[in-house]
Design a protein around this motif. Structure first.
Motif, PDB file in Angstrom:
ATOM      1  N   ALA A  93       0.834  -1.205   0.000  1.00  0.00           N
ATOM      2  CA  ALA A  93       0.000   0.000   0.000  1.00  0.00           C
ATOM      3  C   ALA A  93       0.867   1.253   0.000  1.00  0.00           C
ATOM      4  CB  ALA A  93      -0.927  -0.007   1.216  1.00  0.00           C
ATOM      5  N   ALA A  94       1.994   1.205   0.714  1.00  0.00           N
ATOM      6  CA  ALA A  94       2.908   2.351   0.751  1.00  0.00           C
ATOM      7  C   ALA A  94       3.529   2.588  -0.620  1.00  0.00           C
ATOM      8  CB  ALA A  94       3.993   2.116   1.796  1.00  0.00           C
ATOM      9  N   PHE A  95       3.865   1.519  -1.317  1.00  0.00           N
ATOM     10  CA  PHE A  95       4.421   1.637  -2.668  1.00  0.00           C
ATOM     11  C   PHE A  95       3.468   2.408  -3.575  1.00  0.00           C
ATOM     12  CE2 PHE A  95       4.892   0.231  -7.035  1.00  0.00           C
ATOM     13  CZ  PHE A  95       6.264   0.234  -7.237  1.00  0.00           C
ATOM     14  N   MET A  96       2.169   2.157  -3.433  1.00  0.00           N
ATOM     15  CA  MET A  96       1.167   2.802  -4.274  1.00  0.00           C
ATOM     16  C   MET A  96       0.697   4.141  -3.713  1.00  0.00           C
ATOM     17  SD  MET A  96       0.937   0.696  -6.756  1.00  0.00           S
ATOM     18  CE  MET A  96      -0.451   1.418  -7.624  1.00  0.00           C
ATOM     19  N   GLY A  97       0.995   4.416  -2.442  1.00  0.00           N
ATOM     20  CA  GLY A  97       0.512   5.652  -1.833  1.00  0.00           C
ATOM     21  C   GLY A  97      -0.958   5.604  -1.460  1.00  0.00           C
ATOM     22  N   TYR A  98      -1.468   4.431  -1.118  1.00  0.00           N
ATOM     23  CA  TYR A  98      -2.881   4.284  -0.758  1.00  0.00           C
ATOM     24  C   TYR A  98      -3.061   4.598   0.725  1.00  0.00           C
ATOM     25  CZ  TYR A  98      -3.532   1.923  -5.269  1.00  0.00           C
ATOM     26  OH  TYR A  98      -3.591   1.619  -6.613  1.00  0.00           O
ATOM     27  N   SER A  99      -3.216   5.861   1.030  1.00  0.00           N
ATOM     28  CA  SER A  99      -3.226   6.307   2.424  1.00  0.00           C
ATOM     29  C   SER A  99      -4.414   5.755   3.205  1.00  0.00           C
ATOM     30  CB  SER A  99      -3.222   7.835   2.481  1.00  0.00           C
ATOM     31  OG  SER A  99      -4.359   8.375   1.826  1.00  0.00           O
ATOM     32  N   ARG A 100      -5.566   5.627   2.570  1.00  0.00           N
ATOM     33  CA  ARG A 100      -6.745   5.125   3.295  1.00  0.00           C
ATOM     34  C   ARG A 100      -6.585   3.650   3.647  1.00  0.00           C
ATOM     35  NH1 ARG A 100      -8.057   8.920  -0.306  1.00  0.00           N
ATOM     36  NH2 ARG A 100      -9.360  10.658   0.387  1.00  0.00           N
ATOM     37  N   VAL A 101      -5.933   2.906   2.797  1.00  0.00           N
ATOM     38  CA  VAL A 101      -5.649   1.501   3.096  1.00  0.00           C
ATOM     39  C   VAL A 101      -4.621   1.417   4.222  1.00  0.00           C
ATOM     40  CG1 VAL A 101      -4.687  -0.648   2.176  1.00  0.00           C
ATOM     41  CG2 VAL A 101      -6.223   0.744   0.768  1.00  0.00           C
ATOM     42  N   ILE A 102      -3.609   2.260   4.152  1.00  0.00           N
ATOM     43  CA  ILE A 102      -2.590   2.295   5.208  1.00  0.00           C
ATOM     44  C   ILE A 102      -3.222   2.643   6.546  1.00  0.00           C
ATOM     45  CG2 ILE A 102      -0.606   3.642   6.050  1.00  0.00           C
ATOM     46  CD1 ILE A 102       0.351   3.756   3.130  1.00  0.00           C
ATOM     47  N   ASP A 103      -4.133   3.600   6.540  1.00  0.00           N
ATOM     48  CA  ASP A 103      -4.805   4.016   7.771  1.00  0.00           C
ATOM     49  C   ASP A 103      -5.528   2.840   8.421  1.00  0.00           C
ATOM     50  OD1 ASP A 103      -5.643   5.823   9.726  1.00  0.00           O
ATOM     51  OD2 ASP A 103      -7.482   6.311   8.634  1.00  0.00           O
ATOM     52  N   GLU A 104      -6.200   2.031   7.608  1.00  0.00           N
ATOM     53  CA  GLU A 104      -6.915   0.874   8.151  1.00  0.00           C
ATOM     54  C   GLU A 104      -5.947  -0.203   8.624  1.00  0.00           C
ATOM     55  OE1 GLU A 104     -10.006   0.563   8.882  1.00  0.00           O
ATOM     56  OE2 GLU A 104     -10.672   2.451   7.987  1.00  0.00           O
ATOM     57  N   LEU A 105      -4.899  -0.455   7.865  1.00  0.00           N
ATOM     58  CA  LEU A 105      -3.922  -1.470   8.265  1.00  0.00           C
ATOM     59  C   LEU A 105      -3.282  -1.129   9.605  1.00  0.00           C
ATOM     60  CD1 LEU A 105      -2.156  -2.125   4.834  1.00  0.00           C
ATOM     61  CD2 LEU A 105      -3.413  -3.832   6.173  1.00  0.00           C
ATOM     62  N   LEU A 106      -3.021   0.145   9.818  1.00  0.00           N
ATOM     63  CA  LEU A 106      -2.339   0.568  11.043  1.00  0.00           C
ATOM     64  C   LEU A 106      -3.228   0.470  12.282  1.00  0.00           C
ATOM     65  CD1 LEU A 106      -0.309   3.614   9.693  1.00  0.00           C
ATOM     66  CD2 LEU A 106       0.584   1.393  10.417  1.00  0.00           C
ATOM     67  N   LYS A 107      -4.489   0.159  12.097  1.00  0.00           N
ATOM     68  CA  LYS A 107      -5.373  -0.059  13.249  1.00  0.00           C
ATOM     69  C   LYS A 107      -5.149  -1.437  13.861  1.00  0.00           C
ATOM     70  CE  LYS A 107      -8.865   3.170  11.555  1.00  0.00           C
ATOM     71  NZ  LYS A 107     -10.223   3.352  10.978  1.00  0.00           N
ATOM     72  N   SER A 108      -4.363  -2.253  13.178  1.00  0.00           N
ATOM     73  CA  SER A 108      -4.029  -3.583  13.693  1.00  0.00           C
ATOM     74  C   SER A 108      -2.745  -3.514  14.511  1.00  0.00           C
ATOM     75  CB  SER A 108      -3.841  -4.562  12.532  1.00  0.00           C
ATOM     76  OG  SER A 108      -3.142  -5.716  12.953  1.00  0.00           O
ATOM     77  N   ALA A 109      -2.778  -4.040  15.722  1.00  0.00           N
ATOM     78  CA  ALA A 109      -1.581  -4.061  16.570  1.00  0.00           C
ATOM     79  C   ALA A 109      -0.477  -4.882  15.920  1.00  0.00           C
ATOM     80  CB  ALA A 109      -1.931  -4.634  17.943  1.00  0.00           C
ATOM     81  N   GLU A 110      -0.865  -5.940  15.206  1.00  0.00           N
ATOM     82  CA  GLU A 110       0.121  -6.796  14.546  1.00  0.00           C
ATOM     83  C   GLU A 110       0.866  -6.022  13.459  1.00  0.00           C
ATOM     84  OE1 GLU A 110       1.905 -10.559  14.666  1.00  0.00           O
ATOM     85  OE2 GLU A 110       0.265  -9.760  15.879  1.00  0.00           O
ATOM     86  N   VAL A 111       0.142  -5.196  12.726  1.00  0.00           N
ATOM     87  CA  VAL A 111       0.766  -4.389  11.674  1.00  0.00           C
ATOM     88  C   VAL A 111       1.672  -3.330  12.294  1.00  0.00           C
ATOM     89  CG1 VAL A 111       0.336  -2.736   9.812  1.00  0.00           C
ATOM     90  CG2 VAL A 111      -1.082  -4.790  10.011  1.00  0.00           C
ATOM     91  N   ARG A 112       1.201  -2.676  13.339  1.00  0.00           N
ATOM     92  CA  ARG A 112       2.021  -1.643  13.988  1.00  0.00           C
ATOM     93  C   ARG A 112       3.303  -2.243  14.562  1.00  0.00           C
ATOM     94  NH1 ARG A 112      -3.025  -0.240  16.022  1.00  0.00           N
ATOM     95  NH2 ARG A 112      -2.465  -0.980  18.120  1.00  0.00           N
ATOM     96  N   LYS A 113       3.207  -3.483  15.032  1.00  0.00           N
ATOM     97  CA  LYS A 113       4.377  -4.145  15.610  1.00  0.00           C
ATOM     98  C   LYS A 113       5.462  -4.369  14.549  1.00  0.00           C
ATOM     99  CE  LYS A 113       3.250  -7.580  18.140  1.00  0.00           C
ATOM    100  NZ  LYS A 113       2.840  -8.958  18.553  1.00  0.00           N
ATOM    101  N   SER A 114       5.032  -4.568  13.301  1.00  0.00           N
ATOM    102  CA  SER A 114       5.990  -4.855  12.227  1.00  0.00           C
ATOM    103  C   SER A 114       6.163  -3.662  11.286  1.00  0.00           C
ATOM    104  CB  SER A 114       5.514  -6.072  11.425  1.00  0.00           C
ATOM    105  OG  SER A 114       4.245  -5.819  10.836  1.00  0.00           O
ATOM    106  N   ILE A 115       5.858  -2.472  11.775  1.00  0.00           N
ATOM    107  CA  ILE A 115       5.810  -1.292  10.917  1.00  0.00           C
ATOM    108  C   ILE A 115       7.152  -0.975  10.260  1.00  0.00           C
ATOM    109  CG2 ILE A 115       6.347   0.426  12.709  1.00  0.00           C
ATOM    110  CD1 ILE A 115       4.087   2.158  11.496  1.00  0.00           C
ATOM    111  N   ASP A 116       8.254  -1.337  10.931  1.00  0.00           N
ATOM    112  CA  ASP A 116       9.580  -1.046  10.379  1.00  0.00           C
ATOM    113  C   ASP A 116      10.230  -2.254   9.725  1.00  0.00           C
ATOM    114  OD1 ASP A 116       9.770   1.702  10.968  1.00  0.00           O
ATOM    115  OD2 ASP A 116      10.268   1.270  13.059  1.00  0.00           O
ATOM    116  N   ASP A 117       9.461  -3.316   9.519  1.00  0.00           N
ATOM    117  CA  ASP A 117      10.010  -4.471   8.809  1.00  0.00           C
ATOM    118  C   ASP A 117      10.410  -4.056   7.398  1.00  0.00           C
ATOM    119  OD1 ASP A 117       9.539  -5.954  11.020  1.00  0.00           O
ATOM    120  OD2 ASP A 117       8.090  -7.333  10.105  1.00  0.00           O
TER     121      ASP A 117
END
Length: 365
Positions: A93-117
């Motif tokens: 999603a970051a590659f494409m710049g889909y900010s609304r998708v990123i916003d939803e993904l970041l609501k997951s603790a699992e995604v936030r935990k791996s945010i710098d992967d």
């Protein structure tokens, strides 16, 4: 009509999308990667037809809701699984710049935990947003503009990036930072330097010397694309309509059907003559180089890159033929209204077969 013209002509040009299609069996929920891949296709189709910012936003919101459904269903593993390119959904999603998708993904603790992967070549989601690939890819690799199958999807979706109130990559990066992503501007500059080995030396120097890589690549991307389109326009030379273009045409509406206006092109006493809806005939002449360049601006920006354009005109309108550059047998036609202030191009569909030229008729005698 502009949307119908784009749709009609680009059907001739290229139907390639920027990514492979994704499918889910009936009743089976889509994975986050499938949601993003489907969104890429949908964004291309919107850019290819209407270019409507409202439709772009609606498509992205719908994708965001699909991501939310995955989170609510407890599909944490799918939210961080990597695709065959080694990207997590957040990276894709970051590659494409889909900010609304990123916003939803970041609501997951699992995604936030791996945010710098990091994925391929050490790129994190934050680094992807700092590279703004969909708005600067041709700066990194100028040879991209030589490939219509790659360039057309990029150009079609520029409406989304340029019309958005807030740049999608800037918004995406801010969301990542607010969720705890680690900014690494030095790494962003280094990756650009390492990956973009063929781009213009001056652009490389400006990006390397910039405080913010994202600001620099967005500026370079816009300037480079504007310059490229201007160069293509400068190569346009006046060309004549031929006797093979004689015949009847109908204007195409937004749905691809007849628009209620028919025109017939004749050649009489050495002059081009057009009759509209069986009314009086009007004379046309071959457009000059300067006039043709002005007419070209009435077409969507990628059309002149893909088609050779020839026009005849009078004070009120122009009749144009568009031949696909890599396959001249593929031909489209358009009527450009000139008496409305800004030229308005309308797609034409041919109703009669091409007329035989005088030389071919002579050969039959």
């Amino acid at each position: 009509m502009r949307a119908a013209l784009r749709h009609f002509l680009l059907l001739l040009a290229c139907s390639a999308l920027s990514g492979p299609a994704s499918f889910a069996f009936a009743g089976e929920p889509r994975t986050p990667h499938q949601v993003i891949a489907d969104l890429r296709q949908q964004m291309y189709l919107i850019g290819d037809t209407t270019g409507s910012l409202e439709e772009f936003v609606q498509a992205e919101q719908q994708a965001g809701r699909a991501i939310r459904d995955t989170i609510n269903a407890g599909g944490a593993a799918r939210l961080v699984e990597k695709n065959r390119e080694g990207q997590t959904p957040l990276m894709a999603a970051a590659f494409m710049g889909y900010s609304r998708v990123i916003d939803e993904l970041l609501k997951s603790a699992e995604v936030r935990k791996s945010i710098d992967d990091a994925g391929p070549r050490g790129l994190t989601a934050w680094l992807y947003t700092s590279m703004a690939p969909r708005q600067a890819m041709w700066v990194c690799n100028p040879k991209l503009v030589e490939s219509p199958s790659s360039l057309v999807p990029l150009l079609a979706t520029q409406y989304y990036y340029r019309l958005s109130v807030e740049n999608p990559y800037r918004k995406s990066r801010l969301l990542l930072e607010q969720a705890g992503a680690r900014p690494d501007p030095d790494r962003a500059r280094q990756i650009w330097h390492d990956l973009c080995i063929v781009h213009d030396g001056l652009a490389r120097a400006r990006i390397q010397g910039a405080r913010d890589t994202l600001d620099a690549v967005l500026a370079e991307g816009a300037e480079s694309l504007t310059r490229y389109i201007a160069e293509q326009h400068s190569r346009i030379k006046a060309a004549g309509i031929t006797e093979s273009d004689i015949g009847s045409y109908t204007i195409v509406d937004k749905k691809g059907g007849p628009g209620g206006i028919e025109v017939t092109l004749h050649r009489t006493d050495g002059k081009w003559v057009m009759v509209e809806n069986d009314k009086g005939a009007t004379d046309f002449r071959t457009s000059s180089n300067k006039e043709l360049l002005e007419l070209v601006h009435s077409f969507p920006g990628d059309i002149p890159l893909l088609f050779e354009i020839a026009c005849i005109q009078n004070a009120g309108q122009a009749f144009c033929r568009l031949n696909k550059k890599d396959d001249p047998t593929k031909v489209g036609y358009a009527l450009v209204r000139l008496a409305t202030g800004e030229p308005i191009a309308q797609s034409l569909r041919r109703l009669t077969p091409p007329a035989k030229s005088a030389s071919s008729l002579d050969a039959l005698r």
